[in-house]
Design a protein around this motif. Sequence first.
Motif, PDB file in Angstrom:
ATOM      1  N   MET A   1      26.650   1.779 -18.722  1.00  0.00           N
ATOM      2  CA  MET A   1      27.714   0.802 -18.533  1.00  0.00           C
ATOM      3  C   MET A   1      27.652   0.190 -17.133  1.00  0.00           C
ATOM      4  SD  MET A   1      29.299   0.309 -21.288  1.00  0.00           S
ATOM      5  CE  MET A   1      30.634  -0.660 -20.569  1.00  0.00           C
ATOM      6  N   GLY A   2      27.339   1.034 -16.147  1.00  0.00           N
ATOM      7  CA  GLY A   2      27.198   0.517 -14.788  1.00  0.00           C
ATOM      8  C   GLY A   2      26.057  -0.470 -14.687  1.00  0.00           C
ATOM      9  N   LEU A   3      24.929  -0.122 -15.313  1.00  0.00           N
ATOM     10  CA  LEU A   3      23.784  -1.029 -15.297  1.00  0.00           C
ATOM     11  C   LEU A   3      24.084  -2.311 -16.062  1.00  0.00           C
ATOM     12  CD1 LEU A   3      20.878   1.529 -15.880  1.00  0.00           C
ATOM     13  CD2 LEU A   3      21.505   0.387 -13.741  1.00  0.00           C
ATOM     14  N   LEU A   4      24.901  -2.191 -17.122  1.00  0.00           N
ATOM     15  CA  LEU A   4      25.253  -3.373 -17.900  1.00  0.00           C
ATOM     16  C   LEU A   4      26.118  -4.328 -17.083  1.00  0.00           C
ATOM     17  CD1 LEU A   4      24.985  -4.738 -20.642  1.00  0.00           C
ATOM     18  CD2 LEU A   4      27.054  -3.537 -21.372  1.00  0.00           C
ATOM     19  N   LEU A   5      27.002  -3.776 -16.253  1.00  0.00           N
ATOM     20  CA  LEU A   5      27.811  -4.621 -15.378  1.00  0.00           C
ATOM     21  C   LEU A   5      26.926  -5.361 -14.379  1.00  0.00           C
ATOM     22  CD1 LEU A   5      30.909  -2.345 -14.657  1.00  0.00           C
ATOM     23  CD2 LEU A   5      30.825  -4.406 -16.074  1.00  0.00           C
ATOM     24  N   LEU A   6      25.899  -4.670 -13.859  1.00  0.00           N
ATOM     25  CA  LEU A   6      24.961  -5.328 -12.949  1.00  0.00           C
ATOM     26  C   LEU A   6      24.201  -6.434 -13.666  1.00  0.00           C
ATOM     27  CD1 LEU A   6      23.494  -2.280 -10.970  1.00  0.00           C
ATOM     28  CD2 LEU A   6      25.143  -3.989 -10.165  1.00  0.00           C
ATOM     29  N   ALA A   7      23.815  -6.164 -14.922  1.00  0.00           N
ATOM     30  CA  ALA A   7      23.109  -7.178 -15.705  1.00  0.00           C
ATOM     31  C   ALA A   7      24.004  -8.393 -15.946  1.00  0.00           C
ATOM     32  CB  ALA A   7      22.647  -6.592 -17.037  1.00  0.00           C
ATOM     33  N   TYR A   8      25.277  -8.144 -16.223  1.00  0.00           N
ATOM     34  CA  TYR A   8      26.217  -9.252 -16.435  1.00  0.00           C
ATOM     35  C   TYR A   8      26.352 -10.091 -15.170  1.00  0.00           C
ATOM     36  CZ  TYR A   8      30.581 -11.765 -17.198  1.00  0.00           C
ATOM     37  OH  TYR A   8      31.521 -12.751 -17.304  1.00  0.00           O
ATOM     38  N   PHE A   9      26.470  -9.435 -14.029  1.00  0.00           N
ATOM     39  CA  PHE A   9      26.579 -10.149 -12.762  1.00  0.00           C
ATOM     40  C   PHE A   9      25.316 -10.985 -12.508  1.00  0.00           C
ATOM     41  CE2 PHE A   9      25.805 -10.466  -8.199  1.00  0.00           C
ATOM     42  CZ  PHE A   9      26.991 -11.036  -7.762  1.00  0.00           C
ATOM     43  N   GLY A  10      24.148 -10.382 -12.763  1.00  0.00           N
ATOM     44  CA  GLY A  10      22.899 -11.101 -12.555  1.00  0.00           C
ATOM     45  C   GLY A  10      22.770 -12.314 -13.453  1.00  0.00           C
ATOM     46  N   LEU A  11      23.185 -12.191 -14.713  1.00  0.00           N
ATOM     47  CA  LEU A  11      23.104 -13.314 -15.637  1.00  0.00           C
ATOM     48  C   LEU A  11      24.101 -14.407 -15.280  1.00  0.00           C
ATOM     49  CD1 LEU A  11      22.721 -11.387 -19.014  1.00  0.00           C
ATOM     50  CD2 LEU A  11      21.000 -12.840 -17.934  1.00  0.00           C
ATOM     51  N   ALA A  12      25.280 -13.996 -14.801  1.00  0.00           N
ATOM     52  CA  ALA A  12      26.318 -14.979 -14.492  1.00  0.00           C
ATOM     53  C   ALA A  12      26.023 -15.740 -13.202  1.00  0.00           C
ATOM     54  CB  ALA A  12      27.680 -14.277 -14.394  1.00  0.00           C
ATOM     55  N   TRP A  13      25.497 -15.044 -12.181  1.00  0.00           N
ATOM     56  CA  TRP A  13      25.310 -15.663 -10.875  1.00  0.00           C
ATOM     57  C   TRP A  13      23.845 -15.823 -10.482  1.00  0.00           C
ATOM     58  CZ3 TRP A  13      29.469 -17.835  -8.870  1.00  0.00           C
ATOM     59  CH2 TRP A  13      30.726 -17.360  -9.268  1.00  0.00           C
ATOM     60  N   GLY A  14      23.045 -14.801 -10.727  1.00  0.00           N
ATOM     61  CA  GLY A  14      21.650 -14.886 -10.310  1.00  0.00           C
ATOM     62  C   GLY A  14      20.808 -15.800 -11.166  1.00  0.00           C
ATOM     63  N   TYR A  15      21.088 -15.861 -12.466  1.00  0.00           N
ATOM     64  CA  TYR A  15      20.294 -16.668 -13.406  1.00  0.00           C
ATOM     65  C   TYR A  15      20.173 -18.128 -12.960  1.00  0.00           C
ATOM     66  CZ  TYR A  15      19.225 -18.970 -17.919  1.00  0.00           C
ATOM     67  OH  TYR A  15      18.690 -19.745 -18.919  1.00  0.00           O
ATOM     68  N   PRO A  16      21.274 -18.849 -12.739  1.00  0.00           N
ATOM     69  CA  PRO A  16      21.119 -20.268 -12.361  1.00  0.00           C
ATOM     70  C   PRO A  16      20.539 -20.449 -10.966  1.00  0.00           C
ATOM     71  CG  PRO A  16      23.426 -19.639 -12.272  1.00  0.00           C
ATOM     72  CD  PRO A  16      22.692 -18.487 -12.891  1.00  0.00           C
ATOM     73  N   VAL A  17      20.934 -19.600 -10.022  1.00  0.00           N
ATOM     74  CA  VAL A  17      20.464 -19.761  -8.644  1.00  0.00           C
ATOM     75  C   VAL A  17      18.961 -19.521  -8.554  1.00  0.00           C
ATOM     76  CG1 VAL A  17      20.615 -18.853  -6.290  1.00  0.00           C
ATOM     77  CG2 VAL A  17      22.698 -19.177  -7.641  1.00  0.00           C
ATOM     78  N   LEU A  18      18.481 -18.439  -9.133  1.00  0.00           N
ATOM     79  CA  LEU A  18      17.057 -18.106  -9.046  1.00  0.00           C
ATOM     80  C   LEU A  18      16.195 -19.162  -9.722  1.00  0.00           C
ATOM     81  CD1 LEU A  18      17.141 -14.246  -9.672  1.00  0.00           C
ATOM     82  CD2 LEU A  18      16.708 -15.432  -7.516  1.00  0.00           C
ATOM     83  N   PHE A  19      16.609 -19.612 -10.896  1.00  0.00           N
ATOM     84  CA  PHE A  19      15.813 -20.618 -11.602  1.00  0.00           C
ATOM     85  C   PHE A  19      15.803 -21.938 -10.835  1.00  0.00           C
ATOM     86  CE2 PHE A  19      15.966 -18.030 -15.558  1.00  0.00           C
ATOM     87  CZ  PHE A  19      14.627 -18.119 -15.888  1.00  0.00           C
ATOM     88  N   GLU A  20      16.933 -22.331 -10.276  1.00  0.00           N
ATOM     89  CA  GLU A  20      16.975 -23.604  -9.562  1.00  0.00           C
ATOM     90  C   GLU A  20      16.138 -23.572  -8.286  1.00  0.00           C
ATOM     91  OE1 GLU A  20      21.417 -24.904 -11.176  1.00  0.00           O
ATOM     92  OE2 GLU A  20      21.087 -24.612  -9.025  1.00  0.00           O
ATOM     93  N   VAL A  21      16.060 -22.409  -7.641  1.00  0.00           N
ATOM     94  CA  VAL A  21      15.279 -22.304  -6.408  1.00  0.00           C
ATOM     95  C   VAL A  21      13.793 -22.165  -6.702  1.00  0.00           C
ATOM     96  CG1 VAL A  21      14.842 -20.883  -4.359  1.00  0.00           C
ATOM     97  CG2 VAL A  21      17.191 -21.365  -5.064  1.00  0.00           C
ATOM     98  N   PHE A  22      13.442 -21.332  -7.683  1.00  0.00           N
ATOM     99  CA  PHE A  22      12.031 -21.011  -7.919  1.00  0.00           C
ATOM    100  C   PHE A  22      11.401 -21.774  -9.076  1.00  0.00           C
ATOM    101  CE2 PHE A  22      13.513 -17.017  -5.829  1.00  0.00           C
ATOM    102  CZ  PHE A  22      12.693 -17.092  -4.717  1.00  0.00           C
ATOM    103  N   ASN A  23      12.174 -22.553  -9.815  1.00  0.00           N
ATOM    104  CA  ASN A  23      11.618 -23.259 -10.971  1.00  0.00           C
ATOM    105  C   ASN A  23      11.850 -24.759 -10.856  1.00  0.00           C
ATOM    106  OD1 ASN A  23      10.227 -23.190 -13.495  1.00  0.00           O
ATOM    107  ND2 ASN A  23      12.169 -23.429 -14.572  1.00  0.00           N
ATOM    108  N   ALA A  24      11.641 -25.290  -9.647  1.00  0.00           N
ATOM    109  CA  ALA A  24      11.743 -26.737  -9.404  1.00  0.00           C
ATOM    110  C   ALA A  24      13.083 -27.301  -9.836  1.00  0.00           C
ATOM    111  CB  ALA A  24      10.602 -27.474 -10.116  1.00  0.00           C
ATOM    112  N   GLY A  25      14.164 -26.560  -9.571  1.00  0.00           N
ATOM    113  CA  GLY A  25      15.507 -27.055  -9.836  1.00  0.00           C
ATOM    114  C   GLY A  25      15.947 -27.014 -11.276  1.00  0.00           C
ATOM    115  N   ALA A  26      15.227 -26.288 -12.137  1.00  0.00           N
ATOM    116  CA  ALA A  26      15.543 -26.332 -13.567  1.00  0.00           C
ATOM    117  C   ALA A  26      15.692 -24.932 -14.149  1.00  0.00           C
ATOM    118  CB  ALA A  26      14.470 -27.095 -14.332  1.00  0.00           C
ATOM    119  N   THR A  27      16.857 -24.645 -14.735  1.00  0.00           N
ATOM    120  CA  THR A  27      17.012 -23.471 -15.575  1.00  0.00           C
ATOM    121  C   THR A  27      16.273 -23.737 -16.891  1.00  0.00           C
ATOM    122  OG1 THR A  27      19.040 -24.365 -16.537  1.00  0.00           O
ATOM    123  CG2 THR A  27      19.286 -22.947 -14.586  1.00  0.00           C
ATOM    124  N   PRO A  28      16.063 -22.718 -17.720  1.00  0.00           N
ATOM    125  CA  PRO A  28      15.402 -22.992 -19.011  1.00  0.00           C
ATOM    126  C   PRO A  28      16.111 -24.072 -19.828  1.00  0.00           C
ATOM    127  CG  PRO A  28      15.400 -20.639 -18.588  1.00  0.00           C
ATOM    128  CD  PRO A  28      16.215 -21.266 -17.492  1.00  0.00           C
TER     129      PRO A  28
END
Length: 238
Positions: free
Chosen positions: A60-87
């Motif tokens: 459950m703790g790891l799932l909360l971390l996964a939720y945080f990563g998907l909510a906040w890290g997903y768009p930021v990482l893709f926009e920085v490392f994938n030429a400004g584009a999420t999938p």
Amino acid sequence: MTRPPPDTVRVVVTPEGCELVLRLAGPAARARAFCIDALIRFLVFVAAATLLGRLGSMGMGLLLLAYFGLAWGYPVLFEVFNAGATPGKRLCGLAVLRDDGTPVGWDAAFLRNALRFVDAAPVGYAVGLVTMGLNGDGKRLGDILAGTVVVYRGMKTTDPGGAAAVEGVEPPPFPLGTGEQRALLEYRRRAALLTPERALELAALAAPLTAGLPPEAGRARLFRLADFLLGRAVRGRD
């Protein structure tokens, strides 16, 4: 594939006299991209919940971390490392850029996504939609404060001398920092204003991107890398 018609056209003139034609995306195109990203994140979360649910409280703790990563890290990482584009944006032919047409960095990507909860209030992104309708660039609050725009990929760049056309694009062999991306784009824009000898000399200095390549091949590779960051495939002059 036929490029969708632009919602708004914005021309940015660089200090070197190059013109970047940004085709700004409107709410409909951005909503499609958002829905695709939401579906991807939901499916990943369901898969993570299925696997981590077997681990009890630690899961459950790891799932909360996964939720945080998907909510906040997903768009930021893709926009920085994938030429400004999420999938979702890539599938819809969109990308996030700074107002001056350069790639977004950590600061802009984080700020525009950190304010997403304000744009989503009170329901259905009402604040964001109203804000987009009140400004000519179709920006939500996050874009206004971060100094970013959402554009259709495939910008046209014009310059006084006419940059050489190179067939195809090539993704960088490793992640490039914001300064490195800007330097690469500036080289692409300024190449037509340089003597051939100087352009080849600068290309040779761009190791490790051009390491082991002849000068002409190195310059062509830098052009392909820059065109990838710009989201365009150059196959000839218009």
